[in-house]
Write a protein that holds these residues in place. Structure first.
Motif, PDB file in Angstrom:
ATOM      1  N   GLY A   1      15.641  46.240 -50.692  1.00  0.00           N
ATOM      2  CA  GLY A   1      14.962  45.007 -50.294  1.00  0.00           C
ATOM      3  C   GLY A   1      14.134  45.229 -49.039  1.00  0.00           C
ATOM      4  N   ALA A   2      13.293  44.248 -48.759  1.00  0.00           N
ATOM      5  CA  ALA A   2      12.529  44.303 -47.508  1.00  0.00           C
ATOM      6  C   ALA A   2      13.473  44.291 -46.322  1.00  0.00           C
ATOM      7  N   THR A   3      14.617  43.646 -46.497  1.00  0.00           N
ATOM      8  CA  THR A   3      15.564  43.507 -45.387  1.00  0.00           C
ATOM      9  C   THR A   3      16.003  44.869 -44.857  1.00  0.00           C
TER      10      THR A   3
ATOM     11  N   ILE B   1      13.152  46.463 -42.866  1.00  0.00           N
ATOM     12  CA  ILE B   1      13.008  45.869 -41.530  1.00  0.00           C
ATOM     13  C   ILE B   1      14.082  46.452 -40.596  1.00  0.00           C
TER      14      ILE B   1
ATOM     15  N   TYR C   1      12.499  34.770 -39.860  1.00  0.00           N
ATOM     16  CA  TYR C   1      13.498  35.113 -40.882  1.00  0.00           C
ATOM     17  C   TYR C   1      14.745  35.598 -40.151  1.00  0.00           C
TER      18      TYR C   1
ATOM     19  N   TYR D   1      15.835  39.098 -38.452  1.00  0.00           N
ATOM     20  CA  TYR D   1      15.065  39.765 -37.390  1.00  0.00           C
ATOM     21  C   TYR D   1      15.871  39.875 -36.093  1.00  0.00           C
TER      22      TYR D   1
ATOM     23  N   ASN E   1       5.071  38.604 -39.550  1.00  0.00           N
ATOM     24  CA  ASN E   1       5.394  38.148 -40.900  1.00  0.00           C
ATOM     25  C   ASN E   1       4.254  37.248 -41.363  1.00  0.00           C
TER      26      ASN E   1
ATOM     27  N   ASP F   1       5.895  42.322 -42.202  1.00  0.00           N
ATOM     28  CA  ASP F   1       6.699  41.852 -43.342  1.00  0.00           C
ATOM     29  C   ASP F   1       5.819  40.956 -44.209  1.00  0.00           C
TER      30      ASP F   1
ATOM     31  N   VAL G   1       6.478  39.975 -47.594  1.00  0.00           N
ATOM     32  CA  VAL G   1       7.171  39.738 -48.864  1.00  0.00           C
ATOM     33  C   VAL G   1       6.568  38.576 -49.666  1.00  0.00           C
ATOM     34  N   TYR G   2       5.824  37.689 -48.979  1.00  0.00           N
ATOM     35  CA  TYR G   2       5.201  36.565 -49.714  1.00  0.00           C
ATOM     36  C   TYR G   2       3.737  36.841 -50.025  1.00  0.00           C
TER      37      TYR G   2
ATOM     38  N   SER H   1       8.397  43.563 -51.145  1.00  0.00           N
ATOM     39  CA  SER H   1       9.475  43.774 -52.108  1.00  0.00           C
ATOM     40  C   SER H   1       9.161  43.055 -53.403  1.00  0.00           C
TER      41      SER H   1
ATOM     42  N   LYS I   1      10.352  38.204 -54.125  1.00  0.00           N
ATOM     43  CA  LYS I   1       9.616  36.935 -54.110  1.00  0.00           C
ATOM     44  C   LYS I   1       8.470  36.977 -55.109  1.00  0.00           C
TER      45      LYS I   1
ATOM     46  N   THR J   1      14.870  37.836 -56.799  1.00  0.00           N
ATOM     47  CA  THR J   1      15.354  38.006 -55.421  1.00  0.00           C
ATOM     48  C   THR J   1      16.681  38.764 -55.354  1.00  0.00           C
TER      49      THR J   1
ATOM     50  N   LYS K   1      16.740  43.097 -54.891  1.00  0.00           N
ATOM     51  CA  LYS K   1      16.696  43.804 -53.610  1.00  0.00           C
ATOM     52  C   LYS K   1      16.040  45.183 -53.728  1.00  0.00           C
TER      53      LYS K   1
HETATM   54  C1  LIG Z   1      10.178  36.711 -44.290  1.00  0.00           C
HETATM   55  C2  LIG Z   1      11.186  37.359 -45.180  1.00  0.00           C
HETATM   56  N1  LIG Z   1      11.325  38.699 -45.159  1.00  0.00           N
HETATM   57  C3  LIG Z   1      12.210  39.329 -45.934  1.00  0.00           C
HETATM   58  C4  LIG Z   1      13.011  38.626 -46.804  1.00  0.00           C
HETATM   59  C5  LIG Z   1      14.000  39.352 -47.643  1.00  0.00           C
HETATM   60  O1  LIG Z   1      13.380  40.159 -48.574  1.00  0.00           O
HETATM   61  P1  LIG Z   1      14.293  41.021 -49.566  1.00  0.00           P
HETATM   62  O2  LIG Z   1      15.035  40.063 -50.435  1.00  0.00           O
HETATM   63  O3  LIG Z   1      13.327  41.873 -50.296  1.00  0.00           O
HETATM   64  O4  LIG Z   1      15.226  41.802 -48.716  1.00  0.00           O
HETATM   65  C6  LIG Z   1      12.907  37.224 -46.860  1.00  0.00           C
HETATM   66  C7  LIG Z   1      13.802  36.460 -47.733  1.00  0.00           C
HETATM   67  O5  LIG Z   1      13.996  35.276 -47.598  1.00  0.00           O
HETATM   68  C8  LIG Z   1      11.969  36.588 -46.035  1.00  0.00           C
HETATM   69  O6  LIG Z   1      11.827  35.259 -46.064  1.00  0.00           O
END
Ligand SMILES: Cc1ncc(COP(=O)(O)O)c(C=O)c1O
Length: 387
Positions: free
Chosen positions: A101-103, A106, A127, A130, A172, A204, A206-207, A234, A237, A242, A245
């Protein structure tokens, strides 16, 4: 140490770690479960993404893609991400790393780039991972506040947040929870700050594909920025998966290598069959992304109309899964009472700020739900007028 003391110590530690982010999601989800309320708190769709992508995952599972992926990720997905960056934005990243995932991207980026005492300039509201990840890295956060109702990034506020200890600008866009898409002027200010103060931009995005008005501009496309930007996204979204990941970061080889060095000790690699399916998702022709976006735009409009009918004042978002509405009273008390009052769960927007008073009357609602669910939520919210 007696077991009771050990337990007390662990409880204290867990609470301290929880306090690094926000526990509001857990609390609100528990409230939704207990009261049977419609959960517009957390941002996940209630329908799956494209069936062809699910089939690709099934084929990968049946096709024997079930062992560790290479640390950098499955080649098919790495190539698909690089092609996506080139075809969508004209970017030519030197390297790409697939993450959990993006998480994870990050977290690994902050751990890789920050030393103890370094500062991370970050837009708030943010988010919730962070703040925790900045703290894990031993760094300090320097928030730049986006204020309602416009949520614009102010160049002077950005400059004021940058000290000689600043190392990373964590950006973001499109932005959760405000739904803003940073425009060219704001990104010019970001680029100027990064170039002048020699900051790495961790972006970031992701959107990136959930933009309803306007256009997403990746910071890496600005002059001088590709060399100092780590771009993160990622599959979650964009394609409504979701829970998969599967994320990635791309950019200059040295930056990606630094993130990879951390990632190898976090999770090493994961989700091999889903990485194959994510590659298939990015390669679908025609791409399902415009239809998924248009569908979400319709649901944004539906929920905004419902909020207006309920006497609330939505700030119509240009992007993401979320709309913030001014409820005209204390948002925290409003959200705590909402499930009992009318069977809907939402989140006080202040929970995403260091300074909760920055958005005292704003509440965040997710609209990434089926149309009939939004209609029912709107019907329930409309009863607020009478109560
Ligand atoms: C701004 C932001 N970055 C990252 C994520 C998480 O992304 P991922 O599910 O790919 O880890 C979210 C999920 O809500 C988000 O809102």
């Amino acid at each position: 140490m007696p077991v009771a003391s050990l337990r007390a110590m662990m409880t204290h530690r867990a609470a301290r770690l929880d306090g690094l982010g926000t526990t509001v999601f857990t609390e609100m989800t528990a409230l939704a479960t207990r009261t049977g309320a419609i959960n517009l708190g957390q941002g996940f769709p209630d329908v799956d993404g494209p069936a062809a992508v699910v089939e690709a995952a099934v084929a990968a599972l049946r096709g024997g893609h079930n062992q560790y992926a290479p640390l950098p990720g499955v080649p098919a997905l790495r190539d698909a991400v690089l092609d996506h960056q080139r075809e969508t934005y004209g970017l030519e990243p030197e390297d790409v790393l697939i993450t959990f995932g993006a998480t994870e991207a990050i977290a690994a980026a902050l751990l890789a780039l920050c030393d103890r005492g370094d500062e991370v300039v970050v837009l708030e509201p943010y988010y919730d991972s962070y703040a925790a990840c900045i703290a894990f890295a031993g760094a300090r956060r320097r928030p730049v506040t986006l204020r309602p109702p416009e949520f614009r990034l102010d160049g002077d506020a950005l400059r004021a947040a940058i000290s000689p200890r600043a190392r990373v600008l964590l950006l973001n866009t499109p932005h959760n929870p405000t739904g803003r898409v940073l425009d060219r002027r704001e990104l010019d200010a970001v680029a100027a700050a990064c170039l002048e103060h020699d900051l790495v931009c961790v972006s970031d995005e992701v959107y990136e594909h959930l933009v309803y008005d306007g256009r997403h501009l990746p910071p890496a496309t600005l002059p001088g920025m590709a060399q100092r930007t780590l771009t993160i996204s990622s599959v979650g979204k964009s394609f409504s998966f979701t829970g998969w990941k599967i994320g990635w970061c791309s950019g200059p080889a040295e930056l990606v290598a630094a993130v990879r060095s951390v990632k190898q000790y976090l999770t090493f690699a994961g989700g091999t069959p889903l990485q194959h399916a994510a590659a298939a998702a990015l390669r679908l022709n025609p791409s399902p992304l415009p239809a998924l976006r248009d569908d979400l735009r319709a649901r944004r409009d539906q929920l905004c109309a419902g909020l207006r009918d309920a006497g609330l004042r939505p700030l119509v978002p240009a992007a993401t899964y979320f709309v913030n509405a001014d409820v005209g009273t204390g948002a925290e008390a409003f959200c705590s009472a909402l499930p009992e009052r009318c069977g809907v769960v939402a989140i006080p927007t202040g929970a995403f700020y260091d300074d909760r008073a920055a958005a005292p009357t704003l509440v965040r609602f997710a609209f990434c739900k089926r149309s009939e669910v939004i209609a029912e939520a709107a019907r329930r919210l409309a009863t607020l007028r009478a109560s």
